[in-house]
Design a protein around this motif. Structure first.
Motif, PDB file in Angstrom:
ATOM      1  N   ILE A  33       0.859  -1.183   0.000  1.00 40.51           N
ATOM      2  CA  ILE A  33       0.000   0.000   0.000  1.00 40.51           C
ATOM      3  C   ILE A  33       0.895   1.232   0.000  1.00 40.51           C
ATOM      4  O   ILE A  33       1.812   1.344   0.817  1.00 40.51           O
ATOM      5  N   ILE A  34       0.611   2.139  -0.923  1.00 43.13           N
ATOM      6  CA  ILE A  34       1.358   3.395  -1.031  1.00 43.13           C
ATOM      7  C   ILE A  34       0.384   4.537  -0.752  1.00 43.13           C
ATOM      8  O   ILE A  34      -0.656   4.644  -1.408  1.00 43.13           O
ATOM      9  N   ALA A  35       0.706   5.364   0.223  1.00 44.68           N
ATOM     10  CA  ALA A  35      -0.091   6.555   0.517  1.00 44.68           C
ATOM     11  C   ALA A  35       0.570   7.724  -0.202  1.00 44.68           C
ATOM     12  O   ALA A  35       1.716   8.068   0.080  1.00 44.68           O
ATOM     13  N   LEU A  36      -0.154   8.315  -1.133  1.00 44.80           N
ATOM     14  CA  LEU A  36       0.393   9.381  -1.975  1.00 44.80           C
ATOM     15  C   LEU A  36      -0.255  10.713  -1.664  1.00 44.80           C
ATOM     16  O   LEU A  36      -1.478  10.840  -1.694  1.00 44.80           O
ATOM     17  N   HIS A  37       0.571  11.695  -1.360  1.00 41.81           N
ATOM     18  CA  HIS A  37       0.080  13.066  -1.247  1.00 41.81           C
ATOM     19  C   HIS A  37       0.676  13.865  -2.395  1.00 41.81           C
ATOM     20  O   HIS A  37       1.890  13.844  -2.614  1.00 41.81           O
ATOM     21  N   VAL A  38      -0.185  14.550  -3.136  1.00 38.18           N
ATOM     22  CA  VAL A  38       0.277  15.403  -4.224  1.00 38.18           C
ATOM     23  C   VAL A  38       0.320  16.834  -3.693  1.00 38.18           C
ATOM     24  O   VAL A  38      -0.703  17.403  -3.310  1.00 38.18           O
ATOM     25  N   HIS A  39       1.515  17.375  -3.666  1.00 38.14           N
ATOM     26  CA  HIS A  39       1.727  18.739  -3.170  1.00 38.14           C
ATOM     27  C   HIS A  39       1.647  19.692  -4.360  1.00 38.14           C
ATOM     28  O   HIS A  39       2.488  19.634  -5.267  1.00 38.14           O
ATOM     29  N   GLU A  40       0.633  20.516  -4.362  1.00 39.59           N
ATOM     30  CA  GLU A  40       0.463  21.475  -5.454  1.00 39.59           C
ATOM     31  C   GLU A  40       1.171  22.777  -5.104  1.00 39.59           C
ATOM     32  O   GLU A  40       0.939  23.355  -4.051  1.00 39.59           O
ATOM     33  N   ALA A  41       2.041  23.204  -5.990  1.00 40.89           N
ATOM     34  CA  ALA A  41       2.785  24.455  -5.788  1.00 40.89           C
ATOM     35  C   ALA A  41       1.826  25.641  -5.873  1.00 40.89           C
ATOM     36  O   ALA A  41       0.821  25.584  -6.582  1.00 40.89           O
ATOM     37  N   PRO A  42       2.132  26.721  -5.151  1.00 40.29           N
ATOM     38  CA  PRO A  42       1.297  27.923  -5.246  1.00 40.29           C
ATOM     39  C   PRO A  42       1.224  28.408  -6.699  1.00 40.29           C
ATOM     40  O   PRO A  42       2.218  28.380  -7.423  1.00 40.29           O
ATOM     41  N   GLN A  43       0.049  28.810  -7.114  1.00 38.48           N
ATOM     42  CA  GLN A  43      -0.172  29.215  -8.498  1.00 38.48           C
ATOM     43  C   GLN A  43      -0.441  30.716  -8.617  1.00 38.48           C
ATOM     44  O   GLN A  43      -0.753  31.380  -7.642  1.00 38.48           O
ATOM     45  N   GLY A  44      -0.348  31.182  -9.813  1.00 35.96           N
ATOM     46  CA  GLY A  44      -0.729  32.555 -10.143  1.00 35.96           C
ATOM     47  C   GLY A  44       0.050  33.601  -9.383  1.00 35.96           C
ATOM     48  O   GLY A  44       1.240  33.449  -9.103  1.00 35.96           O
TER      49      GLY A  44
END
Length: 137
Positions: A33-44
């Motif tokens: 089992i892999i727990a994945l968090h996608v970190h979104e960079a600040p935009q705009g």
């Protein structure tokens, strides 16, 4: 039963205990089992006001929070990557031979039918089985 299950985890949502439980129930003996968090960079325009050290500190805080959330789940591998949530989940699953994704979802609103939530995009575009846990609230 599945051998490699991906559990995307939004750190600000409370469904991770449920999705990890579902993944454990679906996992074949010897599976992963892999727990994945996608970190979104600040935009705009927000990104114009943040220096690299601040952005890096945010990423490090997210990594620490993911590891803290998984402290009671030593059999789960934490992974944090940068990107756009749904696209990154789909790409990660394809690149790493994931055969099932267990993802949580909130109750959809009208905007989800036009724009699509992360869970609905993953369901539509993933190349493997997807199990969706709908939060009760």
């Amino acid at each position: 039963m599945y051998t490699k299950i991906l559990v995307p985890m939004a750190l600000d949502h409370g469904v991770s205990t449920h999705t990890l439980g579902i993944a454990s129930a679906l996992l074949s003996s010897g599976g992963e089992i892999i727990a994945l968090h996608v970190h979104e960079a600040p935009q705009g325009s927000v990104s114009a006001y943040l220096d690299e050290a601040t952005v890096a500190a945010g990423f490090d805080r997210a990594r620490a929070e993911l590891e803290d959330k998984l402290s009671d789940h030593p059999h789960v591998t934490p992974v944090i990557v940068k990107g756009h949530s749904s696209r990154t989940i789909i790409d990660y699953a394809a690149a790493h031979g994931v055969d099932c994704i267990v993802i949580g979802s909130h109750k959809p609103g009208l905007s989800d039918y036009f724009l699509g939530s992360t869970a609905s995009r993953v369901v539509r575009h993933a190349g493997c089985a997807v199990h969706v846990h709908r939060a009760s609230s």
